[in-house]
Enzyme design. Structure first.
Site, PDB file in Angstrom:
ATOM      1  N   HIS A  21      -3.459  -0.911  -8.238  1.00 60.21           N
ATOM      2  CA  HIS A  21      -3.909  -2.004  -8.420  1.00 60.21           C
ATOM      3  C   HIS A  21      -4.008  -2.894  -7.121  1.00 60.21           C
ATOM      4  O   HIS A  21      -5.373  -3.707  -7.235  1.00 60.21           O
ATOM      5  CB  HIS A  21      -2.979  -3.203  -8.936  1.00 60.21           C
ATOM      6  CG  HIS A  21      -2.970  -3.626  -9.565  1.00 60.21           C
ATOM      7  ND1 HIS A  21      -3.855  -4.108 -10.250  1.00 60.21           N
ATOM      8  CD2 HIS A  21      -2.181  -5.716  -9.463  1.00 60.21           C
ATOM      9  CE1 HIS A  21      -4.442  -5.448 -10.475  1.00 60.21           C
ATOM     10  NE2 HIS A  21      -3.071  -6.635 -10.169  1.00 60.21           N
ATOM     11  N   HIS A  62      -4.311 -10.938   7.096  1.00 62.25           N
ATOM     12  CA  HIS A  62      -4.669  -9.755   7.668  1.00 62.25           C
ATOM     13  C   HIS A  62      -5.231  -8.749   6.273  1.00 62.25           C
ATOM     14  O   HIS A  62      -6.199  -8.144   6.168  1.00 62.25           O
ATOM     15  CB  HIS A  62      -3.178  -8.687   8.045  1.00 62.25           C
ATOM     16  CG  HIS A  62      -3.241  -7.974   8.207  1.00 62.25           C
ATOM     17  ND1 HIS A  62      -4.074  -6.960   9.957  1.00 62.25           N
ATOM     18  CD2 HIS A  62      -2.638  -6.717   8.294  1.00 62.25           C
ATOM     19  CE1 HIS A  62      -3.953  -5.603  10.049  1.00 62.25           C
ATOM     20  NE2 HIS A  62      -3.018  -5.605   8.733  1.00 62.25           N
ATOM     21  N   HIS A  69      -1.814 -17.029  -9.852  1.00 65.61           N
ATOM     22  CA  HIS A  69      -2.668 -15.561  -9.480  1.00 65.61           C
ATOM     23  C   HIS A  69      -3.570 -15.028 -11.052  1.00 65.61           C
ATOM     24  O   HIS A  69      -4.931 -14.818 -10.854  1.00 65.61           O
ATOM     25  CB  HIS A  69      -2.067 -14.148  -8.990  1.00 65.61           C
ATOM     26  CG  HIS A  69      -2.836 -13.235  -8.813  1.00 65.61           C
ATOM     27  ND1 HIS A  69      -3.350 -12.475  -8.080  1.00 65.61           N
ATOM     28  CD2 HIS A  69      -2.212 -11.374  -9.364  1.00 65.61           C
ATOM     29  CE1 HIS A  69      -4.117 -11.359  -8.437  1.00 65.61           C
ATOM     30  NE2 HIS A  69      -3.291 -10.683  -8.653  1.00 65.61           N
ATOM     31  N   HIS A 118       0.131   4.618   9.316  1.00 60.83           N
ATOM     32  CA  HIS A 118      -0.737   3.170   9.379  1.00 60.83           C
ATOM     33  C   HIS A 118      -1.820   2.634  10.676  1.00 60.83           C
ATOM     34  O   HIS A 118      -2.296   2.408  11.256  1.00 60.83           O
ATOM     35  CB  HIS A 118      -0.435   1.554   8.461  1.00 60.83           C
ATOM     36  CG  HIS A 118      -0.634   0.842   8.635  1.00 60.83           C
ATOM     37  ND1 HIS A 118      -2.399   1.076   8.143  1.00 60.83           N
ATOM     38  CD2 HIS A 118      -0.630  -0.501   8.995  1.00 60.83           C
ATOM     39  CE1 HIS A 118      -3.204  -0.073   7.941  1.00 60.83           C
ATOM     40  NE2 HIS A 118      -1.934  -1.177   8.314  1.00 60.83           N
ATOM     41  N   GLU A 155       3.344 -16.150  -9.531  1.00 63.22           N
ATOM     42  CA  GLU A 155       2.365 -15.222 -10.113  1.00 63.22           C
ATOM     43  C   GLU A 155       0.684 -15.519 -11.900  1.00 63.22           C
ATOM     44  O   GLU A 155       0.042 -15.066 -11.853  1.00 63.22           O
ATOM     45  CB  GLU A 155       3.721 -14.514 -11.005  1.00 63.22           C
ATOM     46  CG  GLU A 155       3.166 -13.125 -11.772  1.00 63.22           C
ATOM     47  CD  GLU A 155       2.451 -11.955 -11.348  1.00 63.22           C
ATOM     48  OE1 GLU A 155       2.182 -11.274 -11.686  1.00 63.22           O
ATOM     49  OE2 GLU A 155       2.181 -11.726 -10.288  1.00 63.22           O
TER      50      GLU A 155
END
Length: 348
Positions: A139, A308, A77, A251, A74
């Protein structure tokens, strides 16, 4: 010719792509709450490691024991996102200084800064609202939007890929490119909603789902934004099986539509002799479809799932580059080109 800020914008584009990848990795290893506070980690600027720091962290957050791996995922990032924010701040300063240049994208630079501020807020709410899917999805989409605007800024500052001479066939191609971009964005939104609701493995077989062509699904629950409330910890998801299946299946349908539209766009680009863009677009699409199929059949391996997400960003950038290439000439450019002609005519 390249304009001031080009190198900084290019660096920002590359760093933003890394931030998107890091965000996907953080989400996929369930580290979104690796630090229960924001912007620090257990009240520290870095992950607490010493015995004293760990004791302090435990006192501050008794219900959230320190997991170093998730906390570092975290915080790395956050460090990367913070650095990107500083780069975009620099671009905004350059844009304001160049505001008297009629061809400089000052508005784009300032808009990017405003978007990054919003992203910081969504990053905070992601933690404080405990991975509420609506906020996490917003986000994620904000990250893709930042990446897209940085690409546009790089292209505009580079002075390359001038607008093509308008023709009737180019007008049709432009409309198709815009439609393809809208479809890709919609599919990314579906992908984000699938990820934030932990629905990626809701179906583990292909081409059917649970062995059926039309499995049991609850679209109302899966796509009811008001059904999910603020407050619970959404790590791992809260939806029942039919709701997740509805999200996953939608999806898949979106992937079929995206494949058809993007292949059609690639074919039209080839006919328009834009061979490089056609090949790049189709390569990105083919790779993305292959990664999506592998995610289902191999039960979402981490490396493939991260790839992906990254390839979704690249497919978006390719589609955006196509739209930029086939765009109509802007009014500003026409005026700038017309001024010398008028002045020469007046001297004559």
């Amino acid at each position: 010719m390249r304009k001031p800020g080009y190198n900084l914008a290019l660096a920002g584009l590359l760093l933003c792509f890394i931030v998107v990848i890091l965000g996907a990795y953080t989400r996929l290893v369930h580290a979104g709450l690796g630090c229960p506070d924001w912007p620090g980690c257990y009240g520290f600027l870095t992950v607490p490691q010493s015995d004293h720091a760990l004791e302090t962290a435990q006192l501050r957050f008794p219900d959230d024991p320190v997991e170093a791996f998730k906390a570092w995922a975290e915080m790395i990032h956050r460090y990367a996102a913070g650095t990107l924010g500083l780069l975009i701040l620099g671009l905004a300063v350059i844009g304001i200084r160049q505001r008297r240049d009629p061809g400089y994208p000052t508005g784009l630079c300032v808009g990017l800064l405003a978007l990054v501020v919003c992203q910081a807020l969504f990053g905070m709410w992601t933690v404080t609202l405990k991975l509420w899917p609506q906020v996490v999805t917003a986000h994620l989409l904000g990250g893709f939007a930042t990446l897209s605007l940085l690409l546009l800024l790089v292209l505009r500052l580079s002075g390359r890929l001038p607008a093509l001479h308008p023709t009737r066939s180019l007008t049709r191609l432009r409309l198709l490119a815009r439609f393809a971009l809208a479809v890709v964005i919609l599919q990314i939104m579906l992908g984000g909603w699938t990820s934030t609701n932990y629905a990626a493995v809701a179906c583990i077989d292909l081409p059917t789902c649970h062995g059926e062509w039309w499995p049991e699904m609850d679209f109302h629950t899966g796509f009811n934004l008001l059904h999910q409330e603020i407050g619970p910890n959404y790590l791992g998801g809260m939806l029942e099986g039919p709701g997740r299946t509805a999200i996953h299946f939608t999806h898949r349908l979106g992937a079929l539509l995206t494949t058809f539209v993007v292949l059609l766009l690639g074919w039209q680009l080839w006919r328009a002799r834009l061979h490089g863009l056609a090949l790049l677009l189709c390569l990105a699409l083919t790779t993305q479809v292959g990664l999506g199929i592998t995610n289902v059949l191999a039960a979402l391996p981490l490396a493939v799932a991260v790839a992906h997400n990254g390839m979704a960003a690249l497919l978006l950038l390719c589609t955006l580059a196509v739209n930029y290439r086939v765009r109509a000439p802007t009014t500003v450019r026409v005026r700038l080109e017309a001024r010398p002609r008028r002045s020469l005519a007046s001297h004559a």
